[in-house]
Design a protein around this motif. Structure first.
Motif: not given
Length: 720
Positions: A238-244, A316-319
């Motif tokens: 949930m968090v990674a999708i939104g942030i990414g 996500v930051l790395a991507a």
């Protein structure tokens, strides 16, 4: 550093894409082969529940301190009917054979009469599990549910037999509603509206999916060494999708602006990563820093949640730092290809507003510039009005109670909910959350509890006291106490505290512990309530220091921390109004009010605070750029808001639909967190970011950018 990395990835675009494909495939393969198991962390360390678990284990009664399931039987013919009795006994024998390490106590045992309702229509059996992983517990629960369905199916229809399985969340039936898919689909629609281009939309979605896939795979691999609860995976997703998606959206927007300003794709990529990319990384580090605050809790479940979420954010930051520049290099100037019909041309949008604002009168620079001007003309009214609304939204937080949802909050289509209702109907609400008293007294444990049982039988807040169960050797004994109120009722928590603080010390000098699932919830709530202020203070301090370094403006950093705190308070107020007071509860398919999940407020705080800082950093970084260019605070605020308002609105909308989708899911904990995060982001991106921030910056004027001499000497000169 970021511009140099962006230039390298842009030039080696196909190599970077290949490496990411290999990383994603490798992580997925490791996670699949490893097949990690998930487990809850158990009681709060040092709590009475934890000590009682040790006593039970020493006495060979560890099954009584673990998870418990109930086989609940209702029969129109009455549970005393010989045919019903035979069916239930056969079912319990089957469970005992098929499920390892359980203690089964049935209604037809010699001491089981208290498990038959007074009207004779409902009975239950207790199935106590020894300690096991979440995966094992869910597997065993499936076996019990299957056996219960078979027993009800083959029984004589004349009996009117109903068999249900009750217990905790791991015994509930899983739904087939995919909240992640719904959130992702909604994000696609929002990006299409924001960009008007299929290709531009795919850049944030693709970057986010690579980051999320890698992050979740890493979390699954970490679960081999770190004890993690099962909800860490959907929470991380949930968090990674939104942030990414949000992070990539900011950078792609700045990249398109660069192209429209005449830069070539390489220069536009480098410029985007040097401006929006820098803001994104500070925002991401703020989220990770906020999550580090959860490590202050000496709870494995909370620490593993922090590790899982931070892993997802870092992936996500790395991507964003490497894969996105490569994808921008692949699409080049074709970023606006595959445009949707009836959308604006590539020359429209936020960049046009900024260019017009720079070219002349900012009031004519677009609707967002005109809006900012309106707020700046009446800053006192804007500040007073927004603070009044935030205070009103935050008011319900004064009634915040911590606890955990139970089966009474689930859908009636779930067998655990039907079992919950049958138990309450036949035995009273407290039967769904009994307390277990454990006496640890050499040679006289049963006698100690017998004396206490006589006193508790006259307590108006106690409905039933079961017979004392002594362990072999006589040093340990158990006593089950049924409260007169349900497990989520505040009076039940008061009973736990009164037993521990007054009744037991006043009735015996022996050591007696109050334990059981309901008491464990009380321990968890008390612990988190005591530690929450410490975590909040630490996160606020670290975030203030991080923003001060980024913005070189202590007053702006302090203001950002305080206004974000207000949006969190408003989000807390909303979840109290919905989940405790029941306002609009039926709209998300949840039944029954109750306390807020005890782990949610601390997790909500760090996430909303960190995610709110995303928008704060993105806005203030742009305002800072404009101030350095013009030297005029009012103009800088107006231009900064005009340049970022549309993309921040789109980014917030994505967060809201991704998080809000979880409010309609099956997991009660994620329902609370999803709705709370969505509400916090909505309040922050509208009332705070569009009203309170520009108004306060207008009132502070040039003082926004005051910098003490010692700070100017400490910070690197290139950022001044």
């Amino acid at each position: 550093m970021l511009p140099s990395l962006a230039r390298f990835c842009h030039r080696r675009r196909w190599t970077v894409l290949t490496v990411w494909l290999l990383i994603l495939a490798g992580c997925a393969a490791v996670a699949t082969v490893a097949r990690p198991t998930f487990s809850e962390s158990g009681p709060v360390p040092g709590s009475p529940t934890a000590t009682a678990a040790q006593v039970l284990q020493r006495a060979g009664l560890s099954a009584y301190g673990g998870e418990q399931a109930l086989l609940v039987v209702a029969a129109e013919a009455g549970v005393g009917d010989p045919r019903v009795r035979r069916t239930v006994q056969d079912l319990l024998a089957q469970v005992d054979r098929q499920v390892p390490d359980v203690a089964v106590a049935g209604p037809y045992d010699d001491d089981g009469g208290h498990r038959i309702a007074p009207d004779g229509t409902v009975a239950y059996a207790e199935i106590s599990f020894a300690e096991r992983s979440t995966d094992d517990l869910e597997r065993d629960a499936a076996v019990i549910r299957a056996a219960a369905r078979e027993a009800a199916t083959v029984a004589d229809p004349v009996l009117g037999l109903q068999v249900e399985v009750g217990g905790g969340e791991h015994l509930a039936e899983e739904g087939d509603f995919s909240t992640e898919a719904v959130g992702l689909l909604a994000a696609v629609v929002i990006l299409l509206v924001a960009f008007g281009s299929v290709l531009a939309m795919l850049l944030p979605i693709g970057t986010a999916l690579f980051g999320v896939g890698t992050g979740v795979s890493l979390v699954l691999a970490l679960a081999l060494w770190v004890t993690m609860p099962a909800f860490v995976i959907p929470a991380t997703t949930m968090v990674a999708i939104g942030i990414g998606i949000d992070y990539a959206l900011f950078i792609v927007t700045r990249y398109r602006e660069g192209l429209r300003a005449g830069l070539d794709p390489t220069a536009a990529t480098v410029a985007a990563m040097g401006t929006a990319g820098r803001a994104v990384f500070v925002a991401g580090l703020t989220v990770v820093t906020s999550l580090a605050g959860l490590l202050l809790f000496d709870l494995a479940v909370v620490r593993s949640l922090a590790i899982g979420l931070a892993t997802g954010v870092l992936a996500v930051l790395a991507a964003t730092a490497t894969l996105l520049p490569a994808l921008l290099g692949i699409v080049g100037r074709h970023v606006d290809r595959l445009r949707l019909p009836y959308t604006r041309t590539a020359d429209d949008g936020p960049a046009q507003e900024v260019d017009l604002a720079r070219a002349g009168d900012p009031v004519r620079g677009g609707r967002w510039s005109r809006y900012a001007g309106a707020v700046q003309r009446r800053p006192v009214l804007a500040v007073a009005g927004s603070l009044a609304v935030l205070a009103l939204l935050s008011a319900p937080v004064l009634d915040l109670r911590l606890g955990f949802a139970d089966a009474g909050n689930r859908s009636t289509e779930d067998t655990t909910r039907r079992a919950f209702d049958l138990i309450a109907q036949g035995f009273g609400p407290g039967a769904n959350g009994p307390l277990l008293l454990v006496a640890d007294s050499p040679g006289n444990a049963a006698g100690v509890l017998t004396g206490l049982a006589d006193r508790l039988a006259d307590d108006p807040h106690v409905a039933v006291v079961s017979p004392v169960l002594p362990a072999a050797g006589g040093d340990v004994a158990l006593l089950t106490v049924q409260p007169a109120t349900g497990p989520q009722d505040e009076r039940t928590a008061d009973l736990v505290h009164r037993l521990r603080d007054t009744v037991i010390p006043g009735g015996t000098t022996a050591t007696v512990y109050v334990t059981g699932p309901t008491a464990a919830v009380v321990d968890f709530a008390d612990y988190t309530r005591a530690r929450l202020p410490v975590m909040v203070g630490a996160v606020l301090l670290l975030s203030f220091l991080l923003l001060t370094v980024l913005l070189r403006a202590p007053l702006v950093a302090l203001k950002a921390v305080l206004v974000n705190l207000l949006s969190i308070g408003a989000a807390y107020g909303l979840i109290v109004a919905v989940f405790q007071w029941g306002w609009g509860l039926g709209l998300i398919g949840r039944e029954g009010t109750g306390p807020v999940e005890a782990w949610v407020p601390m997790t909500m705080f760090v996430l909303i605070f960190g995610l709110s800082m995303d928008y704060e950093v993105f806005l203030l970084s742009r305002v800072r750029e404009e101030y350095r260019r013009t030297g005029d605070n009012s103009l800088a605020v107006r231009h900064g808001l005009a340049a970022t308002a549309r993309v921040i609105t789109a980014a917030a909308a994505i967060m809201i639909v991704v998080f809000g989708g979880f409010a309609f899911g099956d997991d009660p904990s994620l329902q609370v967190m999803g709705l709370g995060l969505a509400a916090g982001i909505l309040i922050d991106a509208t009332l705070v970011r569009l009203v309170l921030v520009p108004a306060t910056m207008q009132l502070l004027g040039e003082r926004n950018w005051w910098q003490p001499g010692w700070l100017a000497r400490v910070l690197p000169a290139r950022h001044r």
